[in-house]
Design an enzyme around this catalytic site. Structure first.
Site, PDB file in Angstrom:
ATOM      1  N   ASN A 121       0.827  -1.209   0.000  1.00 45.43           N
ATOM      2  CA  ASN A 121       0.000   0.000   0.000  1.00 45.43           C
ATOM      3  C   ASN A 121       0.857   1.252   0.000  1.00 45.43           C
ATOM      4  O   ASN A 121       1.935   1.281   0.582  1.00 45.43           O
ATOM      5  CB  ASN A 121      -0.935   0.002   1.205  1.00 45.43           C
ATOM      6  CG  ASN A 121      -1.960  -1.102   1.104  1.00 45.43           C
ATOM      7  OD1 ASN A 121      -2.116  -1.693   0.041  1.00 45.43           O
ATOM      8  ND2 ASN A 121      -2.649  -1.390   2.181  1.00 45.43           N
ATOM      9  N   HIS A 138       5.987  -0.604  -2.405  1.00 48.19           N
ATOM     10  CA  HIS A 138       5.542   0.137  -3.597  1.00 48.19           C
ATOM     11  C   HIS A 138       5.613   1.652  -3.409  1.00 48.19           C
ATOM     12  O   HIS A 138       4.976   2.391  -4.146  1.00 48.19           O
ATOM     13  CB  HIS A 138       4.119  -0.287  -3.982  1.00 48.19           C
ATOM     14  CG  HIS A 138       4.052  -1.687  -4.528  1.00 48.19           C
ATOM     15  ND1 HIS A 138       2.866  -2.330  -4.838  1.00 48.19           N
ATOM     16  CD2 HIS A 138       5.026  -2.578  -4.828  1.00 48.19           C
ATOM     17  CE1 HIS A 138       3.129  -3.549  -5.293  1.00 48.19           C
ATOM     18  NE2 HIS A 138       4.425  -3.725  -5.288  1.00 48.19           N
ATOM     19  N   GLY A 206      -5.339  -9.090   2.763  1.00 44.82           N
ATOM     20  CA  GLY A 206      -5.951  -8.105   1.869  1.00 44.82           C
ATOM     21  C   GLY A 206      -5.211  -7.892   0.570  1.00 44.82           C
ATOM     22  O   GLY A 206      -5.199  -6.791   0.046  1.00 44.82           O
ATOM     23  N   THR A 207      -4.618  -8.946   0.072  1.00 41.09           N
ATOM     24  CA  THR A 207      -3.946  -8.812  -1.223  1.00 41.09           C
ATOM     25  C   THR A 207      -4.420  -9.910  -2.169  1.00 41.09           C
ATOM     26  O   THR A 207      -4.622 -11.047  -1.753  1.00 41.09           O
ATOM     27  CB  THR A 207      -2.403  -8.820  -1.084  1.00 41.09           C
ATOM     28  OG1 THR A 207      -1.837  -8.881  -2.399  1.00 41.09           O
ATOM     29  CG2 THR A 207      -1.880  -9.960  -0.236  1.00 41.09           C
ATOM     30  N   SER A 208      -4.590  -9.528  -3.431  1.00 40.72           N
ATOM     31  CA  SER A 208      -5.047 -10.509  -4.415  1.00 40.72           C
ATOM     32  C   SER A 208      -3.900 -11.436  -4.819  1.00 40.72           C
ATOM     33  O   SER A 208      -4.111 -12.394  -5.564  1.00 40.72           O
ATOM     34  CB  SER A 208      -5.608  -9.803  -5.650  1.00 40.72           C
ATOM     35  OG  SER A 208      -4.636  -8.934  -6.187  1.00 40.72           O
ATOM     36  N   ASN A 232      -8.604 -12.735   4.090  1.00 39.38           N
ATOM     37  CA  ASN A 232      -9.217 -12.137   2.900  1.00 39.38           C
ATOM     38  C   ASN A 232     -10.661 -12.646   2.835  1.00 39.38           C
ATOM     39  O   ASN A 232     -10.899 -13.830   3.046  1.00 39.38           O
ATOM     40  CB  ASN A 232      -8.443 -12.598   1.642  1.00 39.38           C
ATOM     41  CG  ASN A 232      -8.711 -11.710   0.439  1.00 39.38           C
ATOM     42  OD1 ASN A 232      -9.849 -11.404   0.130  1.00 39.38           O
ATOM     43  ND2 ASN A 232      -7.652 -11.314  -0.242  1.00 39.38           N
TER      44      ASN A 232
HETATM   45  P1  NAD Z   1      -5.942  -5.700  -5.074  1.00 37.45           P
HETATM   46  O1  NAD Z   1      -6.809  -4.504  -5.271  1.00 37.45           O
HETATM   47  O2  NAD Z   1      -5.454  -6.431  -6.268  1.00 37.45           O
HETATM   48  O3  NAD Z   1      -6.686  -6.789  -4.157  1.00 37.45           O
HETATM   49  C1  NAD Z   1      -7.318  -6.437  -2.955  1.00 37.45           C
HETATM   50  C2  NAD Z   1      -7.619  -7.697  -2.182  1.00 37.45           C
HETATM   51  O4  NAD Z   1      -8.167  -7.305  -0.936  1.00 37.45           O
HETATM   52  C3  NAD Z   1      -8.641  -8.626  -2.842  1.00 37.45           C
HETATM   53  O5  NAD Z   1      -8.161  -9.951  -2.813  1.00 37.45           O
HETATM   54  C4  NAD Z   1      -9.894  -8.469  -1.951  1.00 37.45           C
HETATM   55  O6  NAD Z   1     -10.656  -9.666  -1.881  1.00 37.45           O
HETATM   56  C5  NAD Z   1      -9.264  -8.149  -0.617  1.00 37.45           C
HETATM   57  N1  NAD Z   1     -10.117  -7.428   0.310  1.00 37.45           N
HETATM   58  C6  NAD Z   1     -11.152  -6.569   0.045  1.00 37.45           C
HETATM   59  N2  NAD Z   1     -11.684  -6.092   1.190  1.00 37.45           N
HETATM   60  C7  NAD Z   1     -10.984  -6.658   2.208  1.00 37.45           C
HETATM   61  C8  NAD Z   1     -11.048  -6.569   3.639  1.00 37.45           C
HETATM   62  N3  NAD Z   1     -11.946  -5.795   4.243  1.00 37.45           N
HETATM   63  N4  NAD Z   1     -10.158  -7.295   4.373  1.00 37.45           N
HETATM   64  C9  NAD Z   1      -9.232  -8.088   3.773  1.00 37.45           C
HETATM   65  N5  NAD Z   1      -9.133  -8.214   2.424  1.00 37.45           N
HETATM   66  C10 NAD Z   1      -9.989  -7.503   1.660  1.00 37.45           C
HETATM   67  O7  NAD Z   1      -4.742  -5.161  -4.177  1.00 37.45           O
HETATM   68  P2  NAD Z   1      -3.234  -5.606  -4.022  1.00 37.45           P
HETATM   69  O8  NAD Z   1      -3.135  -7.100  -3.942  1.00 37.45           O
HETATM   70  O9  NAD Z   1      -2.692  -4.778  -2.925  1.00 37.45           O
HETATM   71  O10 NAD Z   1      -2.459  -5.242  -5.366  1.00 37.45           O
HETATM   72  C11 NAD Z   1      -2.735  -4.233  -6.260  1.00 37.45           C
HETATM   73  C12 NAD Z   1      -1.888  -2.967  -6.204  1.00 37.45           C
HETATM   74  O11 NAD Z   1      -2.791  -1.978  -5.770  1.00 37.45           O
HETATM   75  C13 NAD Z   1      -0.727  -2.848  -5.257  1.00 37.45           C
HETATM   76  O12 NAD Z   1       0.391  -2.547  -6.012  1.00 37.45           O
HETATM   77  C14 NAD Z   1      -1.046  -1.609  -4.382  1.00 37.45           C
HETATM   78  O13 NAD Z   1       0.096  -0.754  -4.338  1.00 37.45           O
HETATM   79  C15 NAD Z   1      -2.115  -0.910  -5.151  1.00 37.45           C
HETATM   80  N6  NAD Z   1      -3.173  -0.183  -4.387  1.00 37.45           N
HETATM   81  C16 NAD Z   1      -2.914   0.347  -3.149  1.00 37.45           C
HETATM   82  C17 NAD Z   1      -3.938   0.987  -2.449  1.00 37.45           C
HETATM   83  C18 NAD Z   1      -3.618   1.592  -1.093  1.00 37.45           C
HETATM   84  O14 NAD Z   1      -2.505   2.069  -0.859  1.00 37.45           O
HETATM   85  N7  NAD Z   1      -4.574   1.572  -0.147  1.00 37.45           N
HETATM   86  C19 NAD Z   1      -5.216   1.074  -2.984  1.00 37.45           C
HETATM   87  C20 NAD Z   1      -5.448   0.529  -4.260  1.00 37.45           C
HETATM   88  C21 NAD Z   1      -4.414  -0.108  -4.950  1.00 37.45           C
END
Ligand code: NAD
Length: 267
Positions: A121, A138, A206-208, A232
């Site tokens: 994040n 990141h 919380g990561t895909s 997750n």
């Molecule tokens: P992703 O968006 O690909 O996946 C999010 C995951 O979180 C999913 O598997 C989903 O099922 C799960 N999820 C949703 N709600 C949840 C909850 N309440 N508790 C636990 N899990 C939950 O995100 P990612 O795997 O982090 O990868 C994508 C990229 O997105 C990363 O590089 C990241 O830097 C970037 N990103 C970051 C932010 C942030 O800083 N908050 C926001 C959006 C995207």
């Protein structure tokens, strides 16, 4: 990891935890936690899948979060990041972030053991919740880099006075985050690998688990002998491979887990 099936699935309500998981965490000399966008979802920060709504619904992250997109259209890319900056500024850490900060304090300050929080994040919420040993794989949306001089500094003022924003040296400013197709910062990645190779318990929260190389660290931890846990609400490519799959939102699952793991105050 391949042959293992999750031995425990956490219901959304009324969390009952496998005592073996609680014991594994208590016994751990070193804990590594990897978080992704999902841990911040309950703070109101959308994951990538949910983020591209409204005026951004016709984009996909790979059209915006790449060096090529910035080269082609720096104004649109910086406006998107600035909208994200503005949204994040309004959000607070949630119970999931706080539970991890509590677990770290207990593991390190109370017991003198190791705890490393790796995050994909860019929102800075873990530090705001009180986590200390945070490795931002990141980068962070709060620092921007001058493309002319390479110098980085923190920019907290929202919005920028013009788009695309310029540095004091007149160069285009870009967020100091890792875009698709870019290398992860070497020092952070080396720290992550070293900690994964020596940890006893590895959490994926919380990561895909689809954005590499961060997604590969769970394999490294497992190959090095760590027990693995996923938190997750949905399944991911590693759900059937981890030792424990806790199927629920981090803001509910983590406080329940930490409460069970830590002894009551005063004991
Ligand atoms: P992703 O968006 O690909 O996946 C999010 C995951 O979180 C999913 O598997 C989903 O099922 C799960 N999820 C949703 N709600 C949840 C909850 N309440 N508790 C636990 N899990 C939950 O995100 P990612 O795997 O982090 O990868 C994508 C990229 O997105 C990363 O590089 C990241 O830097 C970037 N990103 C970051 C932010 C942030 O800083 N908050 C926001 C959006 C995207």
């Amino acid at each position: 990891m391949g042959h293992l099936k999750p031995r425990y699935t956490c219901p959304l309500m009324g969390i009952q935890l496998d005592p073996e998981l609680v014991d594994a965490i208590r016994a751990a000399e070193s804990v590594v936690v990897m978080t992704g966008a999902g841990i911040s979802a309950e703070s109101g920060i959308p994951t990538f899948r949910d983020e591209l709504t409204g005026m951004w619904e016709n984009y996909d992250p790979e059209q915006l979060a790449t060096p090529q997109a910035f080269e082609r259209d720096p104004e649109t890319v910086s406006r998107w990041y600035d909208q994200r900056r503005a949204n994040i500024a309004k959000c607070e850490p949630n119970a999931g972030h706080q539970a991890l900060a509590t677990l770290e304090r207990w593991q390190t300050k109370d017991r003198g053991r190791r705890f490393t929080l790796l995050t994909q994040n860019i929102d800075g919420l873990h530090r705001r919740a009180g986590s200390a040993n945070v490795v931002e794989l990141h980068g962070t949306i709060w620092r921007w880099r001058c493309t002319k001089t390479g110098r980085e500094r923190e920019y907290r003022h929202i919005p920028f006075p013009s788009y695309p924003p310029l540095s004091e040296d007149g160069g285009l400013l870009r967020p100091a985050v890792v875009w698709f197709g870019e290398m992860l910062p070497e020092r952070e990645m080396m720290t992550a690998q070293r900690e994964c190779e020596s940890c006893d318990v590895y959490f994926s929260i919380g990561t895909s688990t689809q954005v590499f190389p961060a997604a590969g660290l769970i394999q490294l931890a497992h190959a090095s002998g760590a027990r693995t846990v996923e938190v997750n609400p949905e399944t991911t490519p590693v759900s059937n491979l981890v030792d424990w799959s806790l199927r629920g939102p981090a803001g509910t699952v983590l406080p329940g887990l930490v409460e069970r793991v830590m002894p009551p105050t005063g004991t």
